[in-house]
Design a protein around this motif. Structure first.
Motif, mmCIF file in Angstrom:
data_model
loop_
_atom_site.group_PDB
_atom_site.id
_atom_site.type_symbol
_atom_site.label_atom_id
_atom_site.label_comp_id
_atom_site.label_asym_id
_atom_site.label_seq_id
_atom_site.Cartn_x
_atom_site.Cartn_y
_atom_site.Cartn_z
ATOM 1 N N GLN B 163 30.894 44.630 50.832
ATOM 2 C CA GLN B 163 31.797 43.537 50.573
ATOM 3 C C GLN B 163 31.129 42.385 51.282
ATOM 4 N N ARG B 166 28.117 40.812 49.629
ATOM 5 C CA ARG B 166 28.234 40.136 48.523
ATOM 6 C C ARG B 166 28.906 38.820 48.762
ATOM 7 N N VAL B 239 32.062 41.521 41.351
ATOM 8 C CA VAL B 239 33.068 42.438 41.293
ATOM 9 C C VAL B 239 34.234 42.147 40.057
ATOM 10 N N PRO B 240 34.202 43.065 39.167
ATOM 11 C CA PRO B 240 35.079 42.763 38.009
ATOM 12 C C PRO B 240 36.592 42.237 38.552
ATOM 13 N N GLY B 241 37.199 41.193 38.032
ATOM 14 C CA GLY B 241 38.437 40.818 38.843
ATOM 15 C C GLY B 241 38.297 40.206 39.928
ATOM 16 N N LEU B 242 37.230 39.602 40.394
ATOM 17 C CA LEU B 242 37.057 38.946 41.729
ATOM 18 C C LEU B 242 37.057 39.952 42.982
ATOM 19 N N MET B 243 36.488 39.368 44.003
ATOM 20 C CA MET B 243 36.855 39.951 44.993
ATOM 21 C C MET B 243 38.107 39.383 45.672
ATOM 22 N N SER B 244 39.209 40.367 45.766
ATOM 23 C CA SER B 244 40.177 40.155 46.011
ATOM 24 C C SER B 244 40.375 39.856 47.564
ATOM 25 N N GLY B 246 42.765 40.246 50.973
ATOM 26 C CA GLY B 246 43.976 40.613 51.370
ATOM 27 C C GLY B 246 44.705 41.448 50.105
ATOM 28 N N GLY B 247 44.112 41.761 49.132
ATOM 29 C CA GLY B 247 44.603 42.933 48.612
ATOM 30 C C GLY B 247 45.373 42.363 47.319
#
Ligand SMILES: Nc1ncnc2c1ncn2[C@@H]1O[C@H](COP(=O)(O)OP(=O)(O)OP(=O)(O)O)[C@@H](O)[C@H]1O
Ligand SMILES: [Mg+2]
Lengths: 244, 248
Positions: B163, B166, B239-244, B246-247
């Motif tokens: 992570q 990236r 990463v698909p759906g962005l790097m989130s 805090g979840g």
């Protein structure tokens, strides 16, 4: 299954936990509640040794945490934990999230791990999302995956730290439903939550904490049945959250 | 200014063997690539290790990494290069010293010095990027991995570093470009990389402006190419759906 024996913990001079003792039997569901800052998260993090404590001991399925010889990663691998903010690994697909600890920690084969992961994903109703990444799921869906991820390790006990408090209201129930089912199947659970509906439905016991101490520790019916017999702090707390 | 531009110069004979000036630029470009790529591998590998050390819960480990960064970031690059090239070989055990000074051909010994120098210098900078990347991740990520029974090395390997890297691709890209630009210092210890070949062309042909224009152009095109390459890498690992964070 879990025996918490006179646990004391300090952050510097500040005592977070004071003389906490309780037992959780196999198959028992214990709900932990209390005001913010009372030490609920700290207590359950002590149960899988995520937080160290300075005095007392916790024994999980026969393994003592205070014992210096205990292999803590191994102990943690047998205790499932679900966090407020899900903490799925965003760079991995849902399937990888479900399998990575199985293969890297338990040493399971890849096929076996995938098989197990997908079965559990199906159980929480998300089989169709296996190939997605966490960022593509809603909060409720992510939390259900997080529960499945913990279950994939075949835990002897599950710990929950406010699993629904970061969720939008309409997603709370889908997560609680999974937890209720788990409880009814006989999983040993320790849940920090303010969802009193959940506590009423499946809890065996309720623990109320305040300022680092376990103030109430009694059977569910006793806890909710005779509120006026509870401590003043517990009454105030209940009055506040039961208004919702 | 009365200057006679002659762009044909690059195809004229240098008077040495059958080489034309363009051949010198090709050779120089080759050395520049060889220096920068090797130094980048050193910088990336060592920088990742140091970056991890700066974040582990161990005072000795983070102390060592911090000291390293302070030293290598704060001593000028040229000073470091002269130390590696002129001083360090004298400090080596005798057989190594003789090997470095006598057995190696001068180009190879200059090459080794500059790769070590640039690699270690840039590692200090990569280290800081890696540390920033790791510290930018939500604390819960490491906690969740630990709760599943991952050991500390596994947490870094499977959860934190993938992570963190990236996140830091943009600043790493600029370090990567810097290493190409900084590789020009190699000309000062006699390695015939791009800048050295440019100077030599200028002296031999007296076509100073053409030589430096071509060199500028090559550095520029190289930079653009590398930038596109890193953009491609960034896209590929996105990463698909962005790097989130805090979840949520
Ligand atoms: N790393 C830390 N260093 C110092 N104090 C801390 C640390 N973590 C928690 N505390 C303090 O310990 C106390 C108990 O924290 P804890 O998170 O266990 O409370 P909680 O009951 O889970 O509260 P909440 O309902 O807000 O989650 C709080 O007063 C908190 O400020
Ligand atoms: Mg908490």
């Amino acid at each position: 299954m879990i025996s918490i024996q006179n646990v004391n913990k300090w952050y510097g001079d500040f005592q977070v936990l004071t003389g906490c003792s309780t037992e959780v039997d196999k198959g028992e569901v214990v709900v932990v509640c209390g005001p913010s800052g009372s030490g609920k998260s700290t207590l359950i993090k002590c149960v899988n040794a995520l937080e160290p404590f300075q005095k007392g001991d916790i024994v999980v399925a026969g393994t003592s945490i205070a014992d210096k010889a205990t292999d803590l990663p191994k102990l943690r691998s047998r205790v499932g934990m679900v966090f407020q903010h899900f903490e799925l690994f965003p760079h991995l697909s849902i399937t990888e999230n479900l399998t990575i600890a199985q293969t890297k920690v338990l040493g399971r084969g890849k096929d076996e791990a995938i098989d197990k992961g997908l079965k559990l994903l199906d159980r929480v109703g998300l089989k169709a999302h296996a190939h997605k990444h966490p960022g593509q799921l809603s909060g409720g869906q992510q939390q259900r995956v997080a529960i499945a991820r913990a279950l994939a390790m075949d835990p002897v006990v599950m710990l929950f730290d406010e699993p629904t408090s970061a969720l939008d209201p309409e997603m709370v129930n889908e997560v609680l439903d999974v937890m209720v089912e788990l409880a009814q199947e006989g999983m040993t659970m320790m849940c920090v939550t303010h969802e009193m509906g959940f506590a009423r439905k499946v809890a065996d016991r309720v623990i109320f904490m305040d300022r680092g101490q376990i103030v109430e520790d009694c059977a569910k019916d006793e806890f909710f049945g005779d509120i006026h017999a509870r401590s003043e702090r517990a009454q105030q707390f209940l009055a506040k959250i039961l208004q919702h | 200014m009365n200057y006679n531009w002659d762009w044909g110069i690059f195809f004229k004979s240098t008077g040495i063997g059958s080489e034309i000036y363009l051949d010198w630029f090709v050779t120089g470009f080759g050395w520049t690539l060889a220096v920068a790529l090797a130094a980048w591998i050193v910088a990336l590998a060592l920088g990742a290790v140091l970056g991890v050390l700066r974040t582990v819960p161990n005072r000795w480990a983070s102390g060592i990494a911090t000291t390293y960064v302070e030293i290598f970031r704060n001593v000028p690059l040229l000073v470091q290069l002269f130390l590696w090239y002129f001083l360090v070989p004298d400090l080596l055990p005798e057989p190594l010293e003789l090997w470095f000074k006598q057995d190696l051909n001068p180009a190879t010994s200059a090459y080794l010095s500059v790769v070590v120098c640039l690699g270690l210098f840039t590692a200090a900078r990569v280290c800081e990027q890696v540390r920033t990347g790791i510290q930018a991740l939500p604390k819960g990520q490491a906690a969740a991995a630990r709760a599943m029974g991952f050991t500390l090395p596994q947490i870094y390997r499977h959860v934190l570093l993938p992570q963190a890297f990236r996140i830091i691709i943009p600043p790493l890209t600029s370090e990567f470009l810097n290493i190409f630009k900084n590789s020009a210092v190699a000309s000062l210890i006699g390695l015939m990389e791009l800048l050295a070949q440019t100077k030599q062309t200028a002296e031999f042909s007296a076509n100073l402006f053409e030589a430096f224009t071509l060199a500028t152009l090559i550095y520029f095109v190289l930079n653009m190419g590398l930038m596109l390459l890193m953009r491609g890498v960034e896209k590929k690992v996105a990463v698909p759906g962005l790097m989130s964070v805090g979840g949520k």
